[in-house]
Enzyme design. Structure first.
Site, short mmCIF file in Angstrom:
data_model
loop_
_atom_site.label_atom_id
_atom_site.label_comp_id
_atom_site.label_asym_id
_atom_site.label_seq_id
_atom_site.Cartn_x
_atom_site.Cartn_y
_atom_site.Cartn_z
N HIS A 1 35.81 48.34 -12.55
CA HIS A 1 36.12 47.17 -13.58
C HIS A 1 36.50 48.01 -14.91
O HIS A 1 35.65 48.92 -15.20
CB HIS A 1 35.03 46.43 -14.10
CG HIS A 1 34.78 45.06 -12.77
ND1 HIS A 1 33.95 44.03 -12.99
CD2 HIS A 1 35.32 45.04 -11.58
CE1 HIS A 1 33.96 43.33 -12.09
NE2 HIS A 1 34.69 43.78 -11.16
N TYR B 1 29.83 37.73 -19.95
CA TYR B 1 28.73 37.57 -20.58
C TYR B 1 28.72 36.26 -21.67
O TYR B 1 29.66 36.24 -22.71
CB TYR B 1 28.32 38.79 -21.53
CG TYR B 1 27.86 39.83 -20.52
CD1 TYR B 1 28.65 40.63 -19.88
CD2 TYR B 1 26.36 40.40 -20.74
CE1 TYR B 1 28.27 41.87 -19.15
CE2 TYR B 1 25.93 41.34 -19.61
CZ TYR B 1 26.97 42.04 -19.02
OH TYR B 1 26.41 43.14 -18.45
N PRO C 1 17.96 43.56 -18.34
CA PRO C 1 18.93 43.92 -17.78
C PRO C 1 20.14 43.58 -18.64
O PRO C 1 21.35 43.73 -18.00
CB PRO C 1 18.63 43.19 -16.52
CG PRO C 1 17.83 42.17 -16.76
CD PRO C 1 16.84 42.77 -17.86
N LYS D 1 21.43 48.53 -17.97
CA LYS D 1 21.06 50.33 -18.18
C LYS D 1 19.98 50.32 -17.12
O LYS D 1 19.61 51.75 -16.97
CB LYS D 1 20.55 50.36 -19.34
CG LYS D 1 21.45 50.24 -20.55
CD LYS D 1 22.68 51.72 -20.45
CE LYS D 1 23.99 50.99 -20.90
NZ LYS D 1 24.83 51.61 -19.77
N TYR E 1 27.72 50.66 -23.22
CA TYR E 1 27.87 49.78 -22.02
C TYR E 1 28.20 50.85 -20.95
O TYR E 1 27.75 50.96 -19.73
CB TYR E 1 28.70 48.86 -21.85
CG TYR E 1 28.75 47.80 -20.84
CD1 TYR E 1 29.05 47.79 -19.48
CD2 TYR E 1 28.11 46.74 -20.93
CE1 TYR E 1 28.94 47.24 -18.34
CE2 TYR E 1 27.67 45.81 -19.91
CZ TYR E 1 28.23 46.09 -18.67
OH TYR E 1 28.16 45.13 -17.57
P1 FAS Z 1 12.16 50.90 -8.65
O1 FAS Z 1 10.92 49.65 -9.02
O2 FAS Z 1 13.11 50.52 -8.20
O3 FAS Z 1 11.42 51.52 -7.61
C1 FAS Z 1 9.98 52.16 -7.68
C2 FAS Z 1 9.45 51.93 -5.87
O4 FAS Z 1 7.82 52.45 -6.15
C3 FAS Z 1 9.27 50.59 -5.34
O5 FAS Z 1 9.93 51.02 -3.96
C4 FAS Z 1 8.01 50.31 -5.29
O6 FAS Z 1 7.66 49.58 -4.04
C5 FAS Z 1 7.18 51.57 -5.23
N1 FAS Z 1 5.84 51.51 -5.49
C6 FAS Z 1 5.18 50.89 -6.73
N2 FAS Z 1 3.89 51.12 -6.70
C7 FAS Z 1 3.82 52.05 -5.72
C8 FAS Z 1 2.65 52.57 -5.42
N3 FAS Z 1 1.26 52.43 -6.03
N4 FAS Z 1 2.62 53.67 -4.47
C9 FAS Z 1 3.63 53.77 -3.80
N5 FAS Z 1 4.87 53.29 -4.08
C10 FAS Z 1 4.91 52.37 -5.16
N6 FAS Z 1 18.58 46.47 -13.54
C11 FAS Z 1 19.77 46.13 -14.06
O7 FAS Z 1 20.56 47.15 -14.55
N7 FAS Z 1 20.39 44.92 -13.73
C12 FAS Z 1 19.69 43.82 -13.16
O8 FAS Z 1 20.04 42.83 -12.75
C13 FAS Z 1 18.30 44.15 -12.84
N8 FAS Z 1 17.48 43.51 -12.00
C14 FAS Z 1 16.05 43.77 -11.79
C15 FAS Z 1 15.40 42.61 -11.18
C16 FAS Z 1 13.97 42.85 -10.97
C17 FAS Z 1 13.12 42.01 -10.19
C18 FAS Z 1 13.51 44.21 -11.46
C19 FAS Z 1 11.99 44.41 -11.25
C20 FAS Z 1 14.11 45.14 -12.13
C21 FAS Z 1 15.69 44.87 -12.16
N9 FAS Z 1 16.44 45.55 -12.95
C22 FAS Z 1 17.77 45.66 -13.09
C23 FAS Z 1 15.90 47.27 -13.16
C24 FAS Z 1 15.99 47.91 -11.81
O9 FAS Z 1 17.25 47.94 -11.34
C25 FAS Z 1 15.23 49.23 -12.02
O10 FAS Z 1 15.98 49.82 -13.29
C26 FAS Z 1 15.48 50.29 -11.01
O11 FAS Z 1 15.05 49.56 -9.70
C27 FAS Z 1 14.70 51.49 -11.31
O12 FAS Z 1 14.59 52.21 -10.16
P2 FAS Z 1 13.54 53.12 -10.03
O13 FAS Z 1 12.91 53.61 -11.02
O14 FAS Z 1 13.58 53.89 -8.61
O15 FAS Z 1 12.09 51.82 -9.87
C1 PHB Z 2 23.95 42.40 -11.99
O1 PHB Z 2 25.23 42.20 -11.27
O2 PHB Z 2 22.97 42.18 -11.21
C2 PHB Z 2 23.97 42.42 -13.36
C3 PHB Z 2 25.04 42.96 -13.90
C4 PHB Z 2 25.12 43.20 -15.36
C5 PHB Z 2 23.95 43.06 -15.85
C6 PHB Z 2 22.87 42.82 -15.23
C7 PHB Z 2 22.70 42.40 -14.26
O3 PHB Z 2 23.95 43.30 -17.40
#
Ligand code: FAS
Ligand code: PHB
Length: 388
Positions: free
Chosen positions: A72, A201, A293, A297, A382
C-alpha cells in the site's frame, strides 16, 4: 536440559529470534504456554513496515509475503464529509505491506519446524530464575504435569503483555509507565472484499472506525467502543450500520457487508518497562512494551527489537558484550517513538465526549490532510523511522 538461549514465548518475537540466532549457529529452545494450534490461529496485527519486510526478506521468510501480501502507498483519513489520501511514497518514499500477523506466524512456525527447532508447547507455571547471574535458568510444568528445568547462557522474555518474564526484573531495577485509554476496539473479521483500496482511518462523532483488510476477499474492521464493552452488545446489524456511518457511507461510497467470522474486544493501553535487560535476561516485543494498535506499531516494534537483539546476543556469546550492553537503550528509543506516535494517532481519532476535543481533533485532521509537513510527519512515523 541446557541450551545457549532460552526463549519464553512463541509469538512473532520469540519465533523470529530463534530463526535469526540459528542462522548464526546459536542454539535456542522456545517455550510456549499455548498449543501450536492456538498460536497459529491467533488474529492480531495486519500492517508491516518496509523495515519489517526487509528483516523477514533477509531471514529468508518473505516469499509468501511478496506473493500474497498487498503493498500500500498510504492510508485514507476520513471525517464527516471529508476523505483524504495520505501518500507515504510521495511523502517519504516508503510504502507499507498488508500481511496479517497470523500469516507471519505461520511462515515462522513452518521455517522453525523445517529447521528442527526445539519448540515446547503447552507448558505452565513458567518462571525465570537467576537472570542477574552467569547461569540463568527457566522452570515450568510440562503438559504431563512434570517439573522441568532449562539451563541457558541467556534467557529472553518474548512472552507478551501478560507473560512472567518482565517480573523477573526486580522492582528495584525496573521502571514502568502505563496509560489505559478510556475506550477499546471491537475487532471484526468478515468474508467480504474490501470496499477500499487502502486502509481508512475514520473520525466520527459516534467514535473511531478503521477499515483494514487481510486479502482481496477478507476484510478487517475495528470500531471504538467503551472500555470493558461486551462483544454480545454488538449484533451483526449494529456492527455494519455503525461501520457504514462512521466510515462515511454516502452517495459516492458504500460499505460492502458479508459473513462475520471473528469478533473480539481489544483493550487500549500504552505500557513501557525499562530496562529491557537485567543481567542475562533480555526482554523483546510485548513483554517489554504495549502500544494501542492505532499506529500499527505493535508487531513492527517486536520485529525491530529482535532484529536489534539477535546480533547483540550472537556477539555476546562470542565474547563481545558491546551490542548487548547497548540493546536496552537503543530499543527503548524506538519504543518511545512508536509509543508517542500511537498516542498521537489514538488521541487524534478517538472521541472522548468532550466537545473541545472534537474541535481539536478535526482541526488536527484538517492540518494533516492539507499540510505537506503534517502529512509527512504522519507518513514517516507510520512507515517507521530510525528512533530519534
Ligand atoms: P505475543 O503476545 O504475540 O507472543 C507472546 C507469546 O508468549 C504468546 O504465544 C503467549 O502464549 C506466550 N506466553 C505468554 N505467557 C507465557 C508463559 N507464562 N510461558 C510461556 N509462554 C507464554 N498490533 C497491531 O499492530 N495491530 C493490531 O490490530 C493488533 N491487535 C492485537 C490484538 C490483541 C488481542 C493483542 C493482545 C495484541 C494486538 N496487537 C496488535 C499487538 C500484537 O500484534 C503484538 O504487538 C505482537 O503480538 C507482539 O508479538 P510478541 O512480542 O511476540 O508477543
Ligand atoms: C489490522 O489490519 O489489524 C490493523 C491495521 C492497522 C492498524 C491496526 C490494525 O492500525
Amino acid at each position: 536440559m541446557r541450551t545457549q538461549v532460552a526463549i519464553v514465548g512463541a509469538g512473532p518475537a520469540g519465533l523470529l529470534l530463534s530463526h535469526l540466532l540459528a542462522a548464526e549457529g546459536i542454539e535456542s529452545v522456545v517455550l510456549e504456554t499455548r498449543s501450536q494450534e492456538y498460536v497459529l490461529a491467533r488474529i492480531r496485527a495486519g500492517i508491516l513496515e518496509a523495515g519489517s519486510v526487509d528483516v523477514l526478506d533477509r531471514a529468508g521468510l518473505g516469499e509468501r509475503l511478496h506473493r500474497e501480501g498487498m503493498e500500500h502507498r498510504g492510508i485514507h483519513l476520513q471525517w464527516p464529509g471529508e476523505r483524504h489520501h495520505v501518500d507515504f511514497v510521495d511523502l517519504v518514499g516508503r510504502s507499507v505491506w498488508v500481511y496479517g500477523q497470523t500469516e507471519v506466524t505461520k511462515d515462522l512456525v513452518a521455517a522453525r519446524e523445517a529447521a528442527g527447532q526445539e519448540l515446547v508447547y503447552g507448558i505452565a507455571d513458567t518462571a525465570v530464575h537467576d537472570g542477574e547471574t552467569e547461569r540463568p535458568w527457566v522452570s515450568w510444568t510440562d503438559a504431563d504435569g512434570r517439573e522441568q528445568r532449562l539451563d541457558a547462557d541467556v534467557v529472553v522474555g518474548c512472552d507478551g503483555s501478560f507473560g512472567p518474564s518482565r517480573h523477573a526484573v526486580p522492582d528495584s531495577a525496573r521502571e514502568t509507565w502505563e496509560r489505559v485509554y478510556p475506550y477499546a476496539w471491537l475487532g471484526v473479521l468478515a468474508d467480504v472484499a474490501p470496499s477500499t483500496d487502502e486502509l481508512i482511518y475514520a473520525w466520527h462523532p459516534e467514535g473511531f472506525a478503521l477499515h483494514s483488510m487481510r486479502s482481496h476477499e477478507v476484510s478487517r474492521f475495528y470500531l471504538q467502543v467503551p472500555a470493558g464493552e461486551s462483544v454480545d452488545s454488538w449484533s451483526d446489524d449494529r456492527i455494519w450500520e455503525s461501520l457504514a456511518r462512521r466510515l462515511g457511507e454516502g452517495v459516492d461510497w458504500t460499505l460492502a457487508t458479508g459473513p462475520i467470522t471473528e469478533r473480539s474486544v481489544l483493550p487500549m493501553r500504552s505500557h513501557v518497562a525499562s530496562p529491557m535487560r537485567h543481567g542475562r535476561l533480555f526482554l523483546a516485543g510485548d513483554a517489554a512494551h504495549i502500544v494501542p494498535p492505532t499506529g500499527a506499531k505493535g508487531l513492527n516494534l517486536a520485529i525491530r527489537d529482535v532484529a536489534l537483539l539477535a546480533p547483540a546476543l550472537v556477539s555476546m556469546l562470542r565474547g563481545d558484550h558491546a551490542q548487548a550492553d547497548a540493546y536496552s537503550d537503543a530499543a527503548l528509543r524506538a519504543v518511545w517513538r512508536a509509543t508517542h506516535f500511537s498516542w498521537w494517532m489514538t488521541t487524534m481519532l478517538h472521541t472522548s465526549g468532550d466537545p473541545i476535543d472534537a474541535q481539536l481533533q478535526q482541526s488536527q485532521l484538517r492540518w494533516v490532510a492539507s499540510s505537506p509537513a503534517g502529512a509527512a510527519g504522519l507518513a514517516e512515523n507510520y512507515c517507521g523511522i530510525a528512533a530519534s
